[in-house]
Design a protein around this motif. Structure first.
Motif, short mmCIF file in Angstrom:
data_model
loop_
_atom_site.label_atom_id
_atom_site.label_comp_id
_atom_site.label_asym_id
_atom_site.label_seq_id
_atom_site.Cartn_x
_atom_site.Cartn_y
_atom_site.Cartn_z
N SER A 48 0.84 -1.20 0.00
CA SER A 48 0.00 0.00 0.00
C SER A 48 0.87 1.24 0.00
O SER A 48 1.95 1.24 0.59
N PRO A 49 0.46 2.34 -0.66
CA PRO A 49 1.28 3.55 -0.71
C PRO A 49 1.40 4.21 0.65
O PRO A 49 0.51 4.10 1.49
N LEU A 50 2.54 4.89 0.89
CA LEU A 50 2.77 5.58 2.15
C LEU A 50 1.87 6.81 2.26
O LEU A 50 1.52 7.43 1.27
N PRO A 51 1.48 7.16 3.46
CA PRO A 51 0.65 8.38 3.61
C PRO A 51 1.45 9.63 3.28
O PRO A 51 2.66 9.67 3.43
N HIS A 52 0.74 10.67 2.80
CA HIS A 52 1.38 11.93 2.44
C HIS A 52 1.91 12.62 3.68
O HIS A 52 1.23 12.72 4.70
N GLU A 53 3.12 13.13 3.57
CA GLU A 53 3.72 13.85 4.68
C GLU A 53 3.38 15.35 4.55
O GLU A 53 3.20 15.86 3.45
N PRO A 54 3.28 16.06 5.67
CA PRO A 54 3.05 17.52 5.58
C PRO A 54 4.23 18.23 4.94
O PRO A 54 5.34 17.72 4.91
N ILE A 55 3.93 19.41 4.41
CA ILE A 55 4.96 20.16 3.67
C ILE A 55 6.11 20.56 4.57
O ILE A 55 7.27 20.47 4.20
N PHE A 56 5.78 20.95 5.79
CA PHE A 56 6.80 21.40 6.73
C PHE A 56 7.15 20.33 7.75
O PHE A 56 7.43 20.60 8.89
N SER A 57 7.08 19.05 7.32
CA SER A 57 7.34 17.96 8.25
C SER A 57 8.77 17.96 8.75
O SER A 57 9.05 17.53 9.84
N GLY A 58 9.68 18.51 7.93
CA GLY A 58 11.08 18.51 8.33
C GLY A 58 11.43 19.62 9.28
O GLY A 58 12.40 19.54 10.00
N SER A 59 10.66 20.73 9.29
CA SER A 59 11.01 21.88 10.11
C SER A 59 10.07 22.13 11.26
O SER A 59 10.37 22.89 12.15
N VAL A 60 8.91 21.55 11.26
CA VAL A 60 7.92 21.77 12.31
C VAL A 60 7.73 20.48 13.07
O VAL A 60 7.56 19.41 12.47
N ALA A 61 7.75 20.56 14.36
CA ALA A 61 7.56 19.36 15.18
C ALA A 61 6.16 18.83 15.03
O ALA A 61 5.22 19.56 14.74
N SER A 62 6.04 17.51 15.29
CA SER A 62 4.74 16.86 15.09
C SER A 62 3.73 17.29 16.11
O SER A 62 2.53 17.25 15.88
N ASN A 63 4.20 17.73 17.32
CA ASN A 63 3.25 18.11 18.36
C ASN A 63 2.85 19.57 18.29
O ASN A 63 2.08 20.05 19.10
N GLU A 64 3.43 20.36 17.34
CA GLU A 64 3.08 21.78 17.21
C GLU A 64 1.91 21.93 16.27
O GLU A 64 1.83 21.25 15.24
N ALA A 65 1.02 22.84 16.61
CA ALA A 65 -0.16 23.09 15.78
C ALA A 65 0.23 24.00 14.61
O ALA A 65 1.07 24.87 14.74
N THR A 66 -0.38 23.82 13.49
CA THR A 66 -0.12 24.65 12.31
C THR A 66 -0.79 26.00 12.48
O THR A 66 -1.83 26.13 13.13
N VAL A 67 -0.15 27.02 11.91
CA VAL A 67 -0.66 28.40 12.01
C VAL A 67 -1.51 28.68 10.80
O VAL A 67 -1.06 28.57 9.66
N ASP A 68 -2.76 29.05 11.05
CA ASP A 68 -3.67 29.39 9.95
C ASP A 68 -3.55 30.87 9.65
O ASP A 68 -3.72 31.71 10.53
N ILE A 69 -3.26 31.25 8.41
CA ILE A 69 -3.16 32.65 7.98
C ILE A 69 -4.47 33.05 7.34
O ILE A 69 -4.85 32.50 6.30
N PRO A 70 -5.21 33.94 7.97
CA PRO A 70 -6.52 34.32 7.39
C PRO A 70 -6.34 35.09 6.09
O PRO A 70 -5.53 35.99 6.00
N LEU A 71 -7.06 34.72 5.10
CA LEU A 71 -7.01 35.36 3.79
C LEU A 71 -8.17 36.32 3.57
O LEU A 71 -8.29 36.89 2.50
N GLY A 72 -8.98 36.55 4.57
CA GLY A 72 -10.10 37.48 4.42
C GLY A 72 -11.35 36.76 3.94
O GLY A 72 -11.33 36.07 2.92
N GLY A 73 -12.39 36.97 4.71
CA GLY A 73 -13.62 36.31 4.35
C GLY A 73 -14.71 37.28 3.97
O GLY A 73 -14.48 38.46 3.75
N SER A 74 -15.89 36.77 3.94
CA SER A 74 -17.03 37.60 3.54
C SER A 74 -17.34 38.67 4.57
O SER A 74 -17.81 39.75 4.24
N LYS A 75 -17.03 38.40 5.85
CA LYS A 75 -17.31 39.40 6.89
C LYS A 75 -16.45 40.65 6.68
O LYS A 75 -16.94 41.77 6.80
#
Length: 306
Positions: A48-75
């Protein structure tokens, strides 16, 4: 030579076993569970194929949460739209308020004028073609020429006093008097008689006509005095007229010629001014403004008495 060397020295001793068609056929059969390979050897299965790794898997620890950058919404878009609408409404309110003030000023007789004269340094408003009615424009132009004439005469008078001071017949006092005549005559002629006539022609006001007649008569008196220039102010040399010109021929001919030209200019201005006041007076009487001015003066005297 053919016996000493091999035909192909790079040929290998071993022969490819799959070159024989019989062997290839048996190998094909064994790959599906029979023939060539031993059944006891475990076969390789599909992984079976390996699961996809995150883009920043090499520089960001696995226990750290990813930072969401808001791009602006309808509000945010709606909020910006509301701000733009509020600004637009504010501009409309200001425009309405400005228009209301302009209309109120026009009703009160206050004229908002743009400065366009002289063209190189606009400090005054002057537009006969658009401000003055067509049937009185020619008369206003004559008064305009009279005003330009006195400005030129005062400037020439200043030149004459300067030449007289430098050449010797005059002194610094007559030169200072020439400056005073310029500084007093330029704004005085405009505010005392030319602008009142301009506004009288523009608004058809009988009271402004009366103001013009009063000070224009004083203007004619001054021009007549300057054309003759009797020895009243500093032996007459402060004004470039006939009297000092005659006396200067014995002292300095060049200065005398300047004063003679000054006398000519003041005389021409005197004739033009007499013609202008006659034209304005004829129009004033023919238009019925004389009777209106008498009624206004009588009404003002009656109110003052009460």
């Amino acid at each position: 030579m053919a016996g000493r060397y091999d035909s192909n020295p790079f040929d290998e001793d071993e022969v490819n076993p799959f070159s024989d068609p019989v062997v290839r056929a048996q190998a094909g059969k064994s790959s599906y569970g029979g023939g060539f390979f031993d059944k006891n050897v475990p076969q390789v299965t599909t992984m079976s194929p390996l699961p996809h790794e995150p883009i920043f898997s090499g520089s960001v620890a696995s226990n750290e949460a990813t930072v969401d950058i808001p791009l602006g919404g309808s509000k945010e878009l709606k909020q910006k739209e509301r701000e733009l609408r509020a600004k637009e409404e504010e501009l409309k309110k200001r425009e309405k308020e400005l228009k209301r003030r302009e209309e109120a000023a026009a009703k009160a007789g206050i004229l908002i004028e743009d400065k366009n004269w002289p063209p190189f340094v606009p400090i005054l408003h002057h537009d006969i073609a658009n401000d003055i009615p067509a049937h009185t424009q020619q008369l206003q132009y004559h008064a305009y020429w009279s005003w330009l004439g006195i400005l030129f005469c005062l400037l020439w008078n200043f030149i004459c006093t300067t030449v007289a001071w430098i050449a010797g017949p005059g002194d610094v006092l007559i030169w200072l008097m020439g400056i005073i005549f310029v500084l007093a005559g330029y704004p005085g002629s405009y505010f005392l008689w030319y602008r009142p006539l301009y506004r009288a022609m523009r608004s058809d006001s009988a009271l402004k006509f009366g103001w013009f007649f009063l000070f224009y008569c004083l203007h004619i008196g001054f021009v007549g005095l300057a054309a003759v220039a009797p020895p009243i102010f500093f032996k007459g040399k402060s004004l470039a007229g006939l009297w000092p010109a005659i006396g200067l021929f014995g002292d300095n001919v060049l200065v005398a010629i300047f004063y003679v030209l000054g006398c000519v200019f003041f005389s021409l201005e005197l004739l033009l001014s007499i013609w202008v006041i006659k034209e304005v007076y004829d129009y004033f009487r023919g238009s019925g403004k004389a009777a209106q001015l008498k009624r206004e003066a009588a009404g003002g005297a009656f109110r003052a008495a009460i």
